[in-house]
Design an enzyme around this catalytic site. Sequence first.
Site, short mmCIF file in Angstrom:
data_model
loop_
_atom_site.label_atom_id
_atom_site.label_comp_id
_atom_site.label_asym_id
_atom_site.label_seq_id
_atom_site.Cartn_x
_atom_site.Cartn_y
_atom_site.Cartn_z
N GLU A 118 90.16 32.32 15.90
CA GLU A 118 89.41 31.49 16.84
C GLU A 118 87.96 31.98 16.93
O GLU A 118 87.69 33.17 16.95
CB GLU A 118 90.09 31.60 18.21
N PHE A 119 87.04 31.05 16.99
CA PHE A 119 85.63 31.36 17.22
C PHE A 119 85.34 31.23 18.71
O PHE A 119 85.56 30.18 19.31
CB PHE A 119 84.74 30.40 16.42
N ILE A 120 84.87 32.30 19.30
CA ILE A 120 84.54 32.31 20.72
C ILE A 120 83.03 32.40 20.86
O ILE A 120 82.41 33.32 20.33
CB ILE A 120 85.21 33.48 21.46
N ASP A 177 90.25 50.85 20.35
CA ASP A 177 88.90 51.19 19.89
C ASP A 177 87.89 50.50 20.80
O ASP A 177 87.01 49.77 20.35
CB ASP A 177 88.72 50.75 18.44
#
Length: 330
Positions: free
Chosen positions: A129-131, A234
């Site tokens: 998904e592109f946020i 991380d």
Amino acid sequence: MVVHVGLLPLSSSCLPSLPRLPRLSSTKHRTFAMAVVSEDPVREWILSEGNATQITRISPVGGGCINRASHYDTDAGSFFVKTNRSIGPSMFEGEALGLGAMFETGTIRVPKPFKFGPLPTGGSYIIMEFIEFGSRRSNQSVLGRKLAEMHKAGKSEKGFGFEVNNTVGSTPQINTWSSDWIQFYGEHRLGYQLQLALDQYGDSTIYEKGQRLVKSIGPLFDNVVIEPCLLHGDLWSGNISSDKNGEPVILDPACYYGHSEAEFGMSWCAGFGGSFYSSYFEVMPKQPGFEKRKDLYMLYHYLNHYNLFGSGYRSSAMSIIDDYLRMLKA
């Protein structure tokens, strides 16, 4: 790890308001499929399972030095794609499974992973998904609360570890299941990094002192109940952002199930403030001895930076080891 590629964002804040998202492929790992190699597997997936009929633009995305990142605009919405021409699919498998596990908790926002696989000319890719990120940093109080909610929701019946080994930065991270957290952290986190330092640099001093510490850390966990919690693994400032509505987003994980306090091991470059910790501990109460264990969890990441980037991080790791050896009279 401070050189991770930052994911990227999507076009609105809540999943229900987004364009219809494609279903994640399924395999032995529940929700992911490693793609069969085709001439252009990324394009093939987007134009089939991604529900797009055309790709209107492909834009490079900066911010990392391990992988190449791209933003794919399509008539079915946007996708974020990372590729690596020299590393096989195992690295992105670990990332996909980690993102999927965090996504499934329904707590803090993460990019939903869709597919990973090999590239025909070598290397690998992952589609997610592109946020679309907002212009402001995430609210520290909200970040602390949502991270704690993820830790509370993400539990494992298998103990400490993860479904696959993955990477922290580009360093392998061993996630063999264990029922004993002290043994797991001593062997698969500190011990692994200490062995790397010996192998890479011949650093017998840090190896021998570090091994003495590993054998002596038990008293730091007296009167502490440790349950396996899903960790990002991380969490530093480069892997924390916010969407257009200001909701926190966390990226580029090195997930495993571990002691919740280990999540703060990168706090030395995460910028966590008082409101972050106050909100976190309202959901996940602070345990006895928390302050005494903070540096123990930072040590893993200092050792990793030493092994990745060289001697500039050695003194910080060595100082932590020496302080604990004095404290524990080891």
